[in-house]
Scaffold this active site. Structure first.
Site, short mmCIF file in Angstrom:
data_model
loop_
_atom_site.label_atom_id
_atom_site.label_comp_id
_atom_site.label_asym_id
_atom_site.label_seq_id
_atom_site.Cartn_x
_atom_site.Cartn_y
_atom_site.Cartn_z
N GLU A 312 0.77 -1.23 0.19
CA GLU A 312 0.06 0.05 0.00
C GLU A 312 0.74 1.25 0.13
O GLU A 312 0.57 2.18 0.55
CB GLU A 312 -0.95 0.13 1.13
CG GLU A 312 -1.78 -1.18 1.18
CD GLU A 312 -3.00 -1.15 2.13
OE1 GLU A 312 -2.71 -0.63 3.37
OE2 GLU A 312 -3.94 -1.70 2.04
N ARG A 357 -5.88 -10.89 -5.46
CA ARG A 357 -5.27 -10.37 -4.29
C ARG A 357 -5.10 -11.47 -2.99
O ARG A 357 -4.18 -11.50 -2.22
CB ARG A 357 -5.86 -9.21 -3.63
CG ARG A 357 -5.40 -8.72 -2.46
CD ARG A 357 -5.94 -7.20 -1.96
NE ARG A 357 -5.96 -7.23 -0.45
CZ ARG A 357 -6.66 -6.06 0.04
NH1 ARG A 357 -7.46 -5.22 -0.53
NH2 ARG A 357 -6.25 -6.01 1.10
N ASP A 386 -8.40 -9.12 4.32
CA ASP A 386 -8.03 -7.79 5.29
C ASP A 386 -9.19 -7.61 6.47
O ASP A 386 -9.95 -7.04 6.14
CB ASP A 386 -8.23 -6.65 4.37
CG ASP A 386 -7.69 -5.20 5.26
OD1 ASP A 386 -6.93 -5.83 6.16
OD2 ASP A 386 -7.63 -4.31 4.62
N GLU A 408 -1.90 -12.11 13.37
CA GLU A 408 -2.24 -10.87 13.47
C GLU A 408 -3.78 -10.72 13.13
O GLU A 408 -4.30 -10.91 12.20
CB GLU A 408 -1.76 -9.87 12.28
CG GLU A 408 -2.23 -8.41 12.49
CD GLU A 408 -1.31 -7.48 11.37
OE1 GLU A 408 -0.14 -7.73 11.10
OE2 GLU A 408 -1.98 -6.55 10.87
N GLU A 414 -12.49 -2.05 11.90
CA GLU A 414 -12.44 -1.60 10.85
C GLU A 414 -13.43 -1.74 9.98
O GLU A 414 -14.04 -1.12 9.31
CB GLU A 414 -10.99 -1.42 10.16
CG GLU A 414 -10.84 -1.05 8.75
CD GLU A 414 -9.54 -1.00 7.99
OE1 GLU A 414 -8.80 -1.71 8.68
OE2 GLU A 414 -9.42 -0.76 6.67
N HIS A 542 -15.69 -7.59 1.57
CA HIS A 542 -14.94 -6.24 1.12
C HIS A 542 -16.15 -5.42 0.30
O HIS A 542 -15.33 -4.87 -0.85
CB HIS A 542 -13.55 -6.32 0.37
CG HIS A 542 -12.60 -5.16 0.82
ND1 HIS A 542 -13.03 -4.19 0.82
CD2 HIS A 542 -11.23 -5.47 1.04
CE1 HIS A 542 -11.74 -3.29 1.21
NE2 HIS A 542 -10.72 -4.31 1.22
C1 GCV Z 1 -2.08 0.33 8.36
C2 GCV Z 1 -5.84 -1.84 5.64
C3 GCV Z 1 -6.27 -0.77 6.20
C4 GCV Z 1 -5.11 0.15 6.30
C5 GCV Z 1 -3.79 -0.57 7.07
C6 GCV Z 1 -3.48 -1.77 6.30
C7 GCV Z 1 -2.38 -2.49 6.85
O1 GCV Z 1 -5.89 -1.63 4.38
O2 GCV Z 1 -7.39 -0.16 5.55
O3 GCV Z 1 -5.27 1.35 7.08
O4 GCV Z 1 -2.72 0.22 7.12
O5 GCV Z 1 -4.68 -2.43 6.12
O6 GCV Z 1 -2.64 -3.68 7.68
O7 GCV Z 1 -1.44 -2.23 6.74
#
Ligand code: GCV
Length: 726
Positions: A312, A357, A386, A408, A414, A542
């Site tokens: 990212e 992905r 995610d 993790e 979120e 998602h």
């Molecule tokens: C810290 C997702 C979240 C991001 C986060 C990322 C990650 O994409 O939306 O905010 O970034 O995961 O775990 O690195």
């Protein structure tokens, strides 16, 4: 007016009662589960008071002082009497907290230290000719601290002390929180206020919160904290900030909590003045060695680095044509002399790779199994996308037998309704940990990968992305505390049952009244399935609105990267819906053990909860209950809404057992949850109807608004991400 003595006394009593009631009805939740209010069962209180007339705590350093303070506070509150600490053991009606090495021979024979790891402990009630006491013993002071918290929990839960025999050792080595806290005190994906780290006033001002944070973590066995966002800022590695980090590490040390920092891969350029951050460059190698030494000179027990690289937009070794292996080993070599570890995240997906992905992390990391230094852990999110409300476990678990894989989880919600929805996450964590990878035959669960028992055990770990902020109750939603609590308990023992954990938390946080504990525990355990139903049923995933991830956005299709768009994941079209990850599609299934490939690949055996995760199916596909897929979707969405309705009813009945303040907080939040559950149902079903062209099932309530209305909603100030607006 002149008051008589009698009237004055009556006023005084009235005032005291008022104060008592106010404090009762004003519990803001700051004390978390460390609620040491008086034992309200009179006969049990009497028994405890008899059994615990005095306390003896071995002399020692800072951790022993912490133990004394906690016992003073805990026993003082629970027993409502002054705690009498004795300078010597009397062995009579006494609580004794003593290192194993300092016990007399007769007591030593009663506990076998071979069973204890360095953080483990024994709690035993001993009644014989010479003794009538409760003993907490351990090899180390930290073990004694953990034992002390466990003992206080026993009292908080009103359990009998007679015949007590507890032997506990953590099953996982590194049990840590990952704070996604920025140096400007915003928190990425944080919904409970700002970062609790006040970088401006550190190092000189030690906020009481830092101490209470350490207490709370120690009480559930958490022993590590990464203070800063994985989207890292190199500044935290400069002397100005390291001094502040040192101050926090000093506060946390007596509680067994080690500090870790996120290392920005390009830091050698940004703060080191080098021209490159190439992991094979001699100057870069030396820079990291020097920087690491500088940190250890300040913080001798520094835990190590947590790294997000080439993900990212974050910099990483691939910027220099190198690999994750090169990057991780570079930092591992710098940390090795100091016994630190590198936690290298596997959350990577590339904008140049157009394969599914869900497959990319596995493809990048698995081929290098066995080549990482022995102080590298690869931190893998629980699922391959995610932190969705439901995902199958990440296929990397079990696929890298020679490399420690760290779990993790995301404690902050979120993708599960932020801090406004009551969703009990340990239920989700438990589902993942109990999943069978089949990598070494049946029974090769994810928990066994994480605790190292499936393969050669080197170092093991579990991380949770923190849901903590400056809100009075730390987590925004009062029930968010249960997710922090439950994460810690599962990191200590990944085989614990989520129901047991919920019960512990409820008893310690609210009350032991069975009329409260039973129904609320049930509500918590069902809440996870509810969110799956009203957000992402039958394996959908998602479908969150852009950027902030607040609310539904299944129609979003205009983001720069294909895999950032919900349409990429649900693939709804006139024919049907779902992501084909079988051989006819992306073949992501081939990354799992053959047993699972067959099970998930075959429509007869694929569990309905993963149906649209692995298959693209026609709208009129027949589900096991004989209904069409389209009807099934609508019914699930409605079920989710109804489940929230039931939660509201349950909570209303709990009024007599909960202080007014928290009862009201939760009621209001459940109201929002219901509104948003309906929003999800209506927005998603209306959007999918444009493809299915079918009527809503009769079980589903009519949408409250039009699709255009839902599409028009915008939330530039949604929390958890820096706001953007035009
Ligand atoms: C810290 C997702 C979240 C991001 C986060 C990322 C990650 O994409 O939306 O905010 O970034 O995961 O775990 O690195």
């Amino acid at each position: 007016m002149k008051l008589t003595k009698k009237t004055r006394a009556a006023y005084l009593v009235g005032l005291l009662l008022l104060l008592f009631n106010m404090s009762f009805s004003m519990d803001n939740g700051y004390n978390l589960w460390l609620n040491y209010s008086k034992i309200d069962d009179a006969s049990l209180l009497e028994t405890y008071r008899n059994q615990l007339q005095t306390v003896f705590v071995t002399d020692g350093g800072a951790t022993m002082d912490v133990i004394k303070r906690e016992l003073d506070r805990g026993l003082g509150g629970l027993l409502q009497q002054e705690v009498r600490f004795e300078p010597n053991p009397t062995f009579q009606n006494q609580l004794i907290v003593s290192r194993y090495a300092e016990l007399g021979e007769d007591l030593r024979t009663l506990v076998d230290p071979a069973d204890l790891t360095s953080e483990g402990y024994f709690i035993r009630t001993i009644e014989n000719k010479k003794h009538r006491m409760v003993l907490i013993t351990a090899q180390t002071d930290i073990g004694l601290l953990y034992g002390t918290f466990h003992f206080l929990r026993i009292l908080q839960m009103h359990q009998a002390l007679d015949g007590l025999q507890v032997m506990e050792s953590p099953k996982v080595d590194i049990r840590m929180l990952n704070h996604w806290d920025n140096l400007d005190r915003t928190v990425e994906r944080g919904y409970a206020g700002f970062s609790i780290w006040n970088w401006h006033t550190l190092p000189d001002y030690i906020d009481q919160r830092y101490i209470d944070y350490a207490r709370a973590n120690a009480s559930i066995g958490i022993n590590g904290t990464a203070l800063t966002n994985v989207n890292a800022n190199g500044l935290v590695l400069t002397p100005h900030y390291l001094e502040k980090v040192k101050a926090l590490a000093d506060v946390f040390r007596p509680y067994g909590l080690k500090v870790y920092l996120t290392a920005r891969f390009s830091a050698p350029i940004e703060i080191g003045g080098l021209k490159t951050a190439d992991p094979l460059d001699a100057d870069v190698i030396q820079w990291w060695k020097d920087k690491t030494k500088e940190i250890y000179d300040l913080i001798p027990d520094f835990g190590g680095f947590l790294v997000k690289a080439n993900s990212e937009g974050q910099p990483g070794p691939q910027n220099y044509g190198r690999t994750h292996l090169d990057g991780a080993n570079l930092l591992a070599d710098a940390l090795k002399p100091h016994e630190g570890v590198v936690i290298w995240r596997a959350f990577v997906y590339s904008e140049h790779d157009d394969t599914d992905r869900a497959k990319q992390a596995y493809s990048e990391f698995v081929p290098d199994d066995g080549k990482y230094r022995d102080n590298v852990l690869i931190q893998v999110k629980n699922g391959p996308i995610d932190f969705q409300p439901r995902e199958p476990f990440h296929p990397m678990f079990g696929a890298m037998p020679k490399t420690p894989l760290m779990m993790e989880f995301q404690i902050t919600k979120e993708y599960l309704g932020f801090a406004t929805h009551l969703v009990y996450l340990p239920k989700l964590f438990e589902e993942v940990l109990r999943s069978d990878t089949y990598q070494k035959g049946k029974g090769s669960t994810v928990a066994k990968v994480v605790d190292g028992s499936l393969n050669h055990k080197k170092v093991t770990g579990m991380a949770g992305v923190a849901n903590i902020g400056t809100d009075a109750n730390w987590t925004g939603h009062p029930f968010g505390q249960a997710d922090w609590y439950g994460f810690g308990r599962l990191a200590w023992d990944p085989y614990l049952d989520s129901g047991t954990i919920a019960e512990e938390w409820l008893r310690c946080t609210f009350t032991n009244n069975e009329n409260f504990v039973g129904p609320v525990k049930k509500m918590m355990l069902e809440s996870r399935e509810a969110v799956v139903n009203y957000m992402n049923p039958l394996g959908l995933h998602h479908m969150f609105d852009t950027g902030h991830h607040y609310g539904p956005g299944p129609w979003v299709d205009n983001l720069s990267r294909p895999e950032w768009n919900p349409v990429y994941y649900h693939k709804a079209d006139d024919e049907g819906i779902g992501f084909d990850r079988t051989k006819t599609g992306s073949d992501a299934l081939s990354q799992y053990a053959p047993e699972l490939g067959e099970k998930f690949g075959n429509l007869e055996t694929c569990p309905e909860e993963y149906l649209l995760w692995f298959h693209h199916l026609p709208w009129d596909y027949q589900l096991k209950n004989g209904r069409t897929l389209w009807d099934g979707l609508g019914i699930k969405y409605q079920q989710g809404v109804d489940q929230v309705g039931d939660m509201i009813k349950t909570w209303e009945d709990m009024k007599p057992f909960v202080d007014e303040y928290r009862h009201n907080q939760v009621s209001m939040l459940l109201g929002i949850q219901l509104k948003e559950a309906k929003w999800w149902r209506d927005a998603c079903m209306l959007y999918f109807q444009t493809y299915s062209k079918m009527d809503f099932p009769k079980e589903m309530e009519k949408p409250e608004n039009t699709l255009e209305h839902y599409k028009s909603l915008q939330f530039p100030f949604a929390p958890g991400i820096r706001p953007t607006w035009n």
